[in-house]
Design a protein around this motif. Structure first.
Motif, PDB file in Angstrom:
ATOM      1  N   THR A   8       0.825  -1.201   0.000  1.00 45.51           N
ATOM      2  CA  THR A   8       0.000   0.000   0.000  1.00 45.51           C
ATOM      3  C   THR A   8       0.860   1.252   0.000  1.00 45.51           C
ATOM      4  O   THR A   8       0.336   2.360   0.106  1.00 45.51           O
ATOM      5  N   ARG A   9       2.175   1.132  -0.108  1.00 46.88           N
ATOM      6  CA  ARG A   9       3.038   2.295  -0.121  1.00 46.88           C
ATOM      7  C   ARG A   9       2.824   3.063  -1.412  1.00 46.88           C
ATOM      8  O   ARG A   9       2.608   2.496  -2.468  1.00 46.88           O
ATOM      9  N   GLN A  10       2.979   4.376  -1.332  1.00 47.67           N
ATOM     10  CA  GLN A  10       2.686   5.231  -2.466  1.00 47.67           C
ATOM     11  C   GLN A  10       3.965   5.778  -3.056  1.00 47.67           C
ATOM     12  O   GLN A  10       4.908   6.122  -2.354  1.00 47.67           O
ATOM     13  N   GLY A  11       3.985   5.890  -4.383  1.00 46.50           N
ATOM     14  CA  GLY A  11       5.131   6.440  -5.066  1.00 46.50           C
ATOM     15  C   GLY A  11       4.800   7.748  -5.741  1.00 46.50           C
ATOM     16  O   GLY A  11       4.097   8.587  -5.207  1.00 46.50           O
ATOM     17  N   THR A  12       5.263   7.929  -6.980  1.00 51.48           N
ATOM     18  CA  THR A  12       5.187   9.209  -7.643  1.00 51.48           C
ATOM     19  C   THR A  12       3.800   9.641  -8.114  1.00 51.48           C
ATOM     20  O   THR A  12       3.603  10.817  -8.345  1.00 51.48           O
ATOM     21  N   PRO A  13       2.792   8.756  -8.329  1.00 52.23           N
ATOM     22  CA  PRO A  13       1.536   9.249  -8.878  1.00 52.23           C
ATOM     23  C   PRO A  13       0.918  10.398  -8.084  1.00 52.23           C
ATOM     24  O   PRO A  13       0.424  11.360  -8.666  1.00 52.23           O
ATOM     25  N   SER A 232      19.285   4.388   4.618  1.00 56.92           N
ATOM     26  CA  SER A 232      18.984   4.747   3.237  1.00 56.92           C
ATOM     27  C   SER A 232      17.479   4.734   3.029  1.00 56.92           C
ATOM     28  O   SER A 232      16.717   4.281   3.881  1.00 56.92           O
ATOM     29  N   CYS A 233      17.055   5.227   1.851  1.00 53.05           N
ATOM     30  CA  CYS A 233      15.648   5.153   1.483  1.00 53.05           C
ATOM     31  C   CYS A 233      15.244   3.680   1.373  1.00 53.05           C
ATOM     32  O   CYS A 233      16.054   2.815   1.055  1.00 53.05           O
ATOM     33  N   ASP A 234      13.966   3.392   1.609  1.00 49.42           N
ATOM     34  CA  ASP A 234      13.528   2.018   1.837  1.00 49.42           C
ATOM     35  C   ASP A 234      13.388   1.164   0.593  1.00 49.42           C
ATOM     36  O   ASP A 234      13.581  -0.055   0.660  1.00 49.42           O
ATOM     37  N   CYS A 235      13.040   1.738  -0.560  1.00 50.18           N
ATOM     38  CA  CYS A 235      12.669   0.894  -1.699  1.00 50.18           C
ATOM     39  C   CYS A 235      12.909   1.591  -3.028  1.00 50.18           C
ATOM     40  O   CYS A 235      12.044   1.618  -3.888  1.00 50.18           O
ATOM     41  N   GLU A 258      14.307  13.277   6.977  1.00 47.48           N
ATOM     42  CA  GLU A 258      13.560  12.748   5.830  1.00 47.48           C
ATOM     43  C   GLU A 258      13.873  13.486   4.528  1.00 47.48           C
ATOM     44  O   GLU A 258      13.009  13.690   3.678  1.00 47.48           O
ATOM     45  N   ILE A 259      15.126  13.874   4.358  1.00 53.18           N
ATOM     46  CA  ILE A 259      15.594  14.365   3.065  1.00 53.18           C
ATOM     47  C   ILE A 259      16.022  13.160   2.241  1.00 53.18           C
ATOM     48  O   ILE A 259      16.858  12.359   2.663  1.00 53.18           O
ATOM     49  N   TRP A 283      15.081  17.302  -1.129  1.00 53.38           N
ATOM     50  CA  TRP A 283      13.715  16.781  -1.242  1.00 53.38           C
ATOM     51  C   TRP A 283      13.286  16.183   0.089  1.00 53.38           C
ATOM     52  O   TRP A 283      13.728  15.114   0.478  1.00 53.38           O
ATOM     53  N   HIS A 284      12.386  16.873   0.741  1.00 53.03           N
ATOM     54  CA  HIS A 284      11.798  16.358   1.984  1.00 53.03           C
ATOM     55  C   HIS A 284      10.566  15.550   1.614  1.00 53.03           C
ATOM     56  O   HIS A 284       9.609  16.065   1.042  1.00 53.03           O
ATOM     57  N   TYR A 285      10.602  14.271   1.956  1.00 54.80           N
ATOM     58  CA  TYR A 285       9.491  13.388   1.601  1.00 54.80           C
ATOM     59  C   TYR A 285       9.422  12.271   2.630  1.00 54.80           C
ATOM     60  O   TYR A 285      10.302  11.410   2.673  1.00 54.80           O
ATOM     61  N   PRO A 286       8.405  12.246   3.462  1.00 51.37           N
ATOM     62  CA  PRO A 286       8.329  11.239   4.544  1.00 51.37           C
ATOM     63  C   PRO A 286       7.776   9.905   4.064  1.00 51.37           C
ATOM     64  O   PRO A 286       6.806   9.371   4.598  1.00 51.37           O
TER      65      PRO A 286
END
Length: 431
Positions: A8-13, A232-235, A258-259, A283-286
């Motif tokens: 259910t994780r969300q990406g760029t859309p 690192s970032c998760d995925c 969360e940069i 890029w701050h993105y949680p």
């Protein structure tokens, strides 16, 4: 890491709709001066940026195929691997070889295993200098929904048969392990790096993803397992390339604030360097955007391509280093204004980068775009194919064979299928 069936994780859309209004006015600073914001604007074009004819060729992958990956073997032939879902829902990892004229018979890398099938974290194949092939996939392990590990195999007969799978991570924990980069590590050894989630399976841990590396000797012995980055970032995908000064690895990092910018580590005389930013996008993105960088190199020139949505503006950027990845110049913007990312980058015979990415055209349609860059100036954008922005369309991949680029991508309609095209690196003569 997102499962194609259950995540259910969300990406760029979501980012695209939120940032669309800001895209039209974004200014870009090119490596050799100030330029347009992407697309076919008024920036002067160098003749060397032109690309020639794009011709789709027969694909060895039938309907139900996805997650293509491309590599070159020691003879310069193209290796294509993909995931094949059969009508009975079973899955196999397959490959074929293209000699510039035709594909050889399809060969099975793995079948009948507990695969963890993932639209973003997909199997890959590579070739070693001695003629061996190596491949990896993900396999479920007991212990939870996101408990899976990396499996690596080697073939000494061109992919006709494969050895027993090797697990490169030695933690033995029910955790996430994936997003692998493979390379020839010299002396018939296979090098690899991956995202490692062992901290999530440890009591009282911060549940951070890490970057780790190891080597596999010809007899299957594990060597030099090491930590490259403790957070690192998760995925997001990792990418690697060999420079004259040593190997580099690029990935999306994650700070305590969360940069989620792109970092690089370099293998130097006394081991791997400390992580360093390719560019401080800020890029701050949680959450994880599921959108990793890619890298290509020749000599000590290194090109890194990536997606960012810093400052509420989605972009595909390209940065150049001339000192083996130790420092980078200001990035060049590549996209046309509404990118989804999912980038790849290769170098032509003169060392100029060719970048691919997905650009959103409508809620249901995206395009696989290609752009060559010379002396910091992006050339005309070329449309390789139309596809969907859905997860199933995956990540297009490129490889250079002689005087042409080979591209592979996945269509979603009318059937899920891997396609292949060849693009001449010589511009079509003008009458």
């Amino acid at each position: 890491m997102p499962s194609s069936q259950t995540s259910t994780r969300q990406g760029t859309p979501k980012l695209r709709s939120r940032h669309l209004a800001a895209l039209a006015t974004q200014l870009v600073f090119l490596a050799c001066g100030r330029g347009d914001a992407g697309g076919n604007g008024s920036t002067a074009r160098s003749p060397t940026t032109a690309l020639g004819e794009i011709v789709e060729i027969a694909s060895p992958a039938p309907g139900g195929s996805s997650t293509p990956h491309l590599a070159l073997d020691a003879n310069g032939d193209v290796l294509l691997s993909w995931t094949q879902r059969r009508p009975d829902s079973t899955v196999a990892i397959l490959m074929a070889r293209f000699d510039g004229t035709s594909w050889d018979s399809t060969r099975t890398i793995a079948d009948g295993r507990a695969f963890f099938v993932n639209w973003a974290d997909f199997p890959a194949i590579t070739a070693l200098a001695n003629g061996d092939l190596a491949a990896h996939w993900l396999e479920r392990e007991a212990g939870g929904q996101y408990a899976y590990g990396v499996r690596v195999v080697r073939s000494r007969d061109g992919g006709r048969t494969w050895g027993l799978p090797i697990t490169p991570h030695t933690d033995g924990l029910a955790a996430e392990h994936g997003f692998v980069s493979l390379w020839d590590d010299g002396n018939n050894r296979l090098g690899l790096a991956w995202l490692d989630g062992r901290k999530s399976a440890m009591p009282d841990s911060a549940r951070e993803m890490t970057i780790r590396t190891a080597a596999i000797a010809p007899d299957g012995t594990l060597e030099r397992e090491a930590l490259l980055d403790a957070r690192s970032c998760d995925c997001c995908q990792t990418g690697t390339a060999a420079t004259a000064s040593g190997r580099v690895l690029v990935y999306r990092d994650r700070t305590a604030e969360e940069i989620r910018d792109i970092s690089i580590v370099r293998r130097v005389a006394d081991g791997w360097s400390a992580p360093a930013p390719v560019h401080r996008d800020g890029w701050h993105y949680p959450g994880c955007p599921v959108n990793g960088p890619q890298v290509a190199a020749t000599g000590d020139t290194v090109l890194v391509a990536w997606y960012t949505a810093a400052d509420d503006t989605a972009r595909v950027l390209l940065a150049r280093s001339t000192d083996g990845g130790a420092t980078f110049g200001e990035p060049v913007r590549i996209d046309e204004g509404n990118p989804m990312g999912r980038v790849d980058v290769v170098l032509d015979g003169t060392g100029q980068p060719v970048v691919s990415w997905l650009e959103q055209r409508s809620p249901d349609v995206s395009e696989v775009l290609l752009r060559r860059v010379a002396r910091g100036i992006p050339g005309e954008t070329r449309i390789v194919a139309r596809t969907s922005g859905a997860r199933q369309s995956g990540f297009p991949r490129l490889v250079v064979r002689g005087t042409e680029v080979i591209a592979a991508w996945t269509s979603v309609q009318p059937v899920l299928q891997v396609h292949v095209a060849r693009i001449s690196l010589s511009p079509t003569p003008t009458p």
